[in-house]
Design a protein around this motif. Structure first.
Motif, PDB file in Angstrom:
ATOM      1  N   ASN A  32     -11.789  10.959  -9.216  1.00  0.00           N
ATOM      2  CA  ASN A  32     -12.420  11.052  -8.083  1.00  0.00           C
ATOM      3  C   ASN A  32     -13.634  12.131  -8.508  1.00  0.00           C
ATOM      4  N   GLU A  33     -14.504  11.558  -9.386  1.00  0.00           N
ATOM      5  CA  GLU A  33     -15.730  12.341  -9.728  1.00  0.00           C
ATOM      6  C   GLU A  33     -16.798  11.168  -9.458  1.00  0.00           C
ATOM      7  N   ASP A  34     -18.092  11.667  -9.186  1.00  0.00           N
ATOM      8  CA  ASP A  34     -19.303  10.802  -8.832  1.00  0.00           C
ATOM      9  C   ASP A  34     -19.957  10.310 -10.314  1.00  0.00           C
ATOM     10  N   PHE A  35     -19.718   9.284 -10.738  1.00  0.00           N
ATOM     11  CA  PHE A  35     -20.473   8.765 -11.858  1.00  0.00           C
ATOM     12  C   PHE A  35     -21.875   9.162 -11.896  1.00  0.00           C
ATOM     13  N   GLU A  36     -22.634   8.691 -10.777  1.00  0.00           N
ATOM     14  CA  GLU A  36     -24.198   9.052 -10.873  1.00  0.00           C
ATOM     15  C   GLU A  36     -24.430  10.516 -10.850  1.00  0.00           C
ATOM     16  N   ASP A  37     -23.820  11.258 -10.123  1.00  0.00           N
ATOM     17  CA  ASP A  37     -23.859  12.797 -10.388  1.00  0.00           C
ATOM     18  C   ASP A  37     -23.536  13.261 -11.910  1.00  0.00           C
ATOM     19  N   LEU A  38     -22.557  12.649 -12.612  1.00  0.00           N
ATOM     20  CA  LEU A  38     -22.393  12.739 -14.005  1.00  0.00           C
ATOM     21  C   LEU A  38     -23.490  12.499 -14.744  1.00  0.00           C
ATOM     22  N   CYS A  39     -24.409  11.547 -14.459  1.00  0.00           N
ATOM     23  CA  CYS A  39     -25.449  10.966 -15.208  1.00  0.00           C
ATOM     24  C   CYS A  39     -26.550  11.773 -15.010  1.00  0.00           C
ATOM     25  N   GLU A  40     -26.721  12.234 -13.596  1.00  0.00           N
ATOM     26  CA  GLU A  40     -28.001  13.026 -13.470  1.00  0.00           C
ATOM     27  C   GLU A  40     -28.090  14.607 -14.047  1.00  0.00           C
ATOM     28  N   ASN A  41     -26.792  14.950 -14.387  1.00  0.00           N
ATOM     29  CA  ASN A  41     -26.837  16.225 -15.088  1.00  0.00           C
ATOM     30  C   ASN A  41     -26.855  16.061 -16.523  1.00  0.00           C
ATOM     31  N   ILE A  42     -27.186  15.085 -17.178  1.00  0.00           N
ATOM     32  CA  ILE A  42     -27.092  14.880 -18.590  1.00  0.00           C
ATOM     33  C   ILE A  42     -28.508  15.655 -18.998  1.00  0.00           C
ATOM     34  N   ALA A  43     -28.470  16.227 -19.929  1.00  0.00           N
ATOM     35  CA  ALA A  43     -29.866  17.212 -20.409  1.00  0.00           C
ATOM     36  C   ALA A  43     -30.365  16.641 -21.839  1.00  0.00           C
ATOM     37  N   CYS A  44     -29.804  15.731 -22.372  1.00  0.00           N
ATOM     38  CA  CYS A  44     -30.450  15.069 -23.890  1.00  0.00           C
ATOM     39  C   CYS A  44     -30.130  13.760 -24.028  1.00  0.00           C
ATOM     40  N   PRO A  45     -30.716  13.335 -25.078  1.00  0.00           N
ATOM     41  CA  PRO A  45     -30.718  12.022 -25.264  1.00  0.00           C
ATOM     42  C   PRO A  45     -29.410  11.261 -25.517  1.00  0.00           C
ATOM     43  N   GLN A  46     -29.197   9.796 -25.116  1.00  0.00           N
ATOM     44  CA  GLN A  46     -27.803   9.296 -25.374  1.00  0.00           C
ATOM     45  C   GLN A  46     -27.970   8.063 -25.851  1.00  0.00           C
ATOM     46  N   MET A  47     -26.607   7.471 -26.355  1.00  0.00           N
ATOM     47  CA  MET A  47     -26.934   6.055 -26.934  1.00  0.00           C
ATOM     48  C   MET A  47     -25.384   5.828 -26.311  1.00  0.00           C
ATOM     49  N   LEU A  48     -25.520   4.286 -25.911  1.00  0.00           N
ATOM     50  CA  LEU A  48     -24.290   3.909 -25.219  1.00  0.00           C
ATOM     51  C   LEU A  48     -24.002   2.843 -25.816  1.00  0.00           C
ATOM     52  N   LEU A  49     -23.170   2.258 -26.573  1.00  0.00           N
ATOM     53  CA  LEU A  49     -22.772   0.970 -27.141  1.00  0.00           C
ATOM     54  C   LEU A  49     -21.511   0.319 -26.380  1.00  0.00           C
ATOM     55  N   SER A  50     -21.873  -0.671 -25.730  1.00  0.00           N
ATOM     56  CA  SER A  50     -20.792  -1.329 -24.937  1.00  0.00           C
ATOM     57  C   SER A  50     -20.076  -2.608 -25.543  1.00  0.00           C
ATOM     58  N   ALA A  51     -18.796  -2.955 -25.333  1.00  0.00           N
ATOM     59  CA  ALA A  51     -18.622  -3.895 -25.596  1.00  0.00           C
ATOM     60  C   ALA A  51     -18.605  -5.047 -24.201  1.00  0.00           C
ATOM     61  N   GLY A  52     -18.439  -6.418 -24.599  1.00  0.00           N
ATOM     62  CA  GLY A  52     -18.826  -7.428 -23.493  1.00  0.00           C
ATOM     63  C   GLY A  52     -18.276  -7.199 -22.048  1.00  0.00           C
ATOM     64  N   ASP A  53     -17.103  -6.590 -22.584  1.00  0.00           N
ATOM     65  CA  ASP A  53     -16.079  -6.351 -21.276  1.00  0.00           C
ATOM     66  C   ASP A  53     -16.249  -5.073 -20.615  1.00  0.00           C
ATOM     67  N   ASP A  54     -17.249  -4.148 -20.913  1.00  0.00           N
ATOM     68  CA  ASP A  54     -17.418  -2.864 -20.479  1.00  0.00           C
ATOM     69  C   ASP A  54     -18.043  -2.895 -19.196  1.00  0.00           C
ATOM     70  N   LYS A  55     -17.969  -1.803 -18.372  1.00  0.00           N
ATOM     71  CA  LYS A  55     -18.573  -1.925 -16.980  1.00  0.00           C
ATOM     72  C   LYS A  55     -20.225  -1.860 -17.214  1.00  0.00           C
ATOM     73  N   ALA A  56     -20.769  -2.872 -16.164  1.00  0.00           N
ATOM     74  CA  ALA A  56     -22.123  -2.982 -16.054  1.00  0.00           C
ATOM     75  C   ALA A  56     -23.012  -1.758 -15.949  1.00  0.00           C
TER      76      ALA A  56
END
Length: 340
Positions: free
Chosen positions: A242-266
């Protein structure tokens, strides 16, 4: 596969042996077949997998502020690794830690973040793993009608599957119990201060599946220089907790890399909400999003490397991870906020 990992009682820093930095190479071994994963993962992804049989781990288990951690390598730069829901022994996770320590010339720390070592505890996790064990050897309609009489492995498989289904609610409950309020003190009050005492001055985070959620939370701290999420499950974990995904993204303070599979969330892929939010930050142009469309969730640390396509894309993913860490962790001048 049960393996014996050396346990050191000392809480001091590991020794600093002479090290030749080499390219990262994916460790060998079949880490399991495609099967139904837990709630945080997409249906059809790679399920639980044992560590490759016969692999000799290079690290040791040490206590960092009271938290048991698999530790390999040494140096002033460290990568803290968030395991997936199946724990520190899931698939090739420890072998990947060994490879990163070798290729980066850095310390890699894999904390045990679930009580009992894995989601729901070892007995529940073992039941889930057995649930996805090999199906009956002869699955033809003709033989399946008499498999209970003629094929002992068929009965064993059915028993394992039923036991796994029975334990599945406890597995999900175990994930729900491990909120950020429970995990945060283990990271901020135990692991990071211990690394400071060992002389570490720059820290990055790497996470697989559930560990990607850990990466995003930890990346709120100015002490973290970058984060990498491999087949990320932030969207699913946020929903479960029950966390807010967008709030979690907003609070990030450094560069990120995300490597997704084809069936991961958009929302964790190119053009998704995570990229939309991160690209507005001052470090937005340093963030990397890459999807491997032919891969299934879990392919890097749990996919079968005897499949050439999985082996190739797993190596490509780890090459990207290694270069990202070389850019933002080991080759960058230290930022003031990242020095303890």
């Amino acid at each position: 596969t049960s393996r014996s990992i050396p346990v050191e009682c000392s809480t001091g820093p590991p020794p600093s042996p002479a090290r030749t930095r080499r390219p990262f190479r994916m460790p060998g071994g079949d880490a399991g077949a495609v099967s139904a994963p837990p709630r945080c993962c997409p249906p059809g992804g790679h399920g639980p997998a044992a560590a490759p049989e016969g692999y000799a781990v290079q690290g040791v288990v040490r206590a960092l502020g009271g938290v048991q951690c698999y530790v390999v390598g040494s140096g002033a730069c460290a990568v803290v690794v968030g395991h997936d829901v199946f724990g520190v022994s899931s698939g090739r996770t420890q072998q990947i830690c060994d490879g990163l320590a070798d290729s980066l010339g850095a310390m890699v720390v894999l904390p045990v973040l679930f009580e009992g070592g894995c989601c729901g505890g070892p007995d529940v996790a073992a039941a889930i793993e057995n649930m996805h064990s090999q199906a009956p050897k002869d699955a033809s309609p003709r033989r399946s009608r008499i498999c209970f009489a003629a094929e002992i492995d068929c009965l064993e498989w059915m028993t394992n599957y039923a036991t796994g289904l029975y334990n599945l609610p406890w597995f999900i409950w175990g994930m729900q119990e491990h909120s950020w309020e429970l995990i945060q003190p283990k990271i901020y009050d135990c692991v990071l201060p211990a690394l400071k005492e060992w002389g570490v001055t720059r820290i990055a985070f790497l996470g697989f599946c559930w560990g990607g959620w850990l990466v995003f939370h930890a990346s709120e701290s100015p002490d973290i220089c970058c984060g990498v999420s491999v087949h990320p499950s932030q969207v699913g974990v946020c929903s479960t907790l029950n966390e807010d995904f967008e709030d979690l993204c907003e609070n990030i303070a450094c560069p990120q890399m995300l490597l997704s599979a084809g069936d991961d969330k958009a929302d964790t892929k190119e053009g998704g909400r995570a990229q939309q939010i991160l690209q507005e930050k001052e470090f937005g142009d340093q963030c990397v999003f890459r999807t491997f469309p032919e891969m299934k969730h879990g392919w890097v640390n749990r996919g079968p490397l005897d499949d050439p396509a999985v082996a190739e894309d797993a190596q490509k993913a780890m090459d990207l991870v290694t270069e990202f860490f070389r850019t933002h962790l080991t080759q960058c001048p230290s930022r003031g906020s990242a020095v303890f």
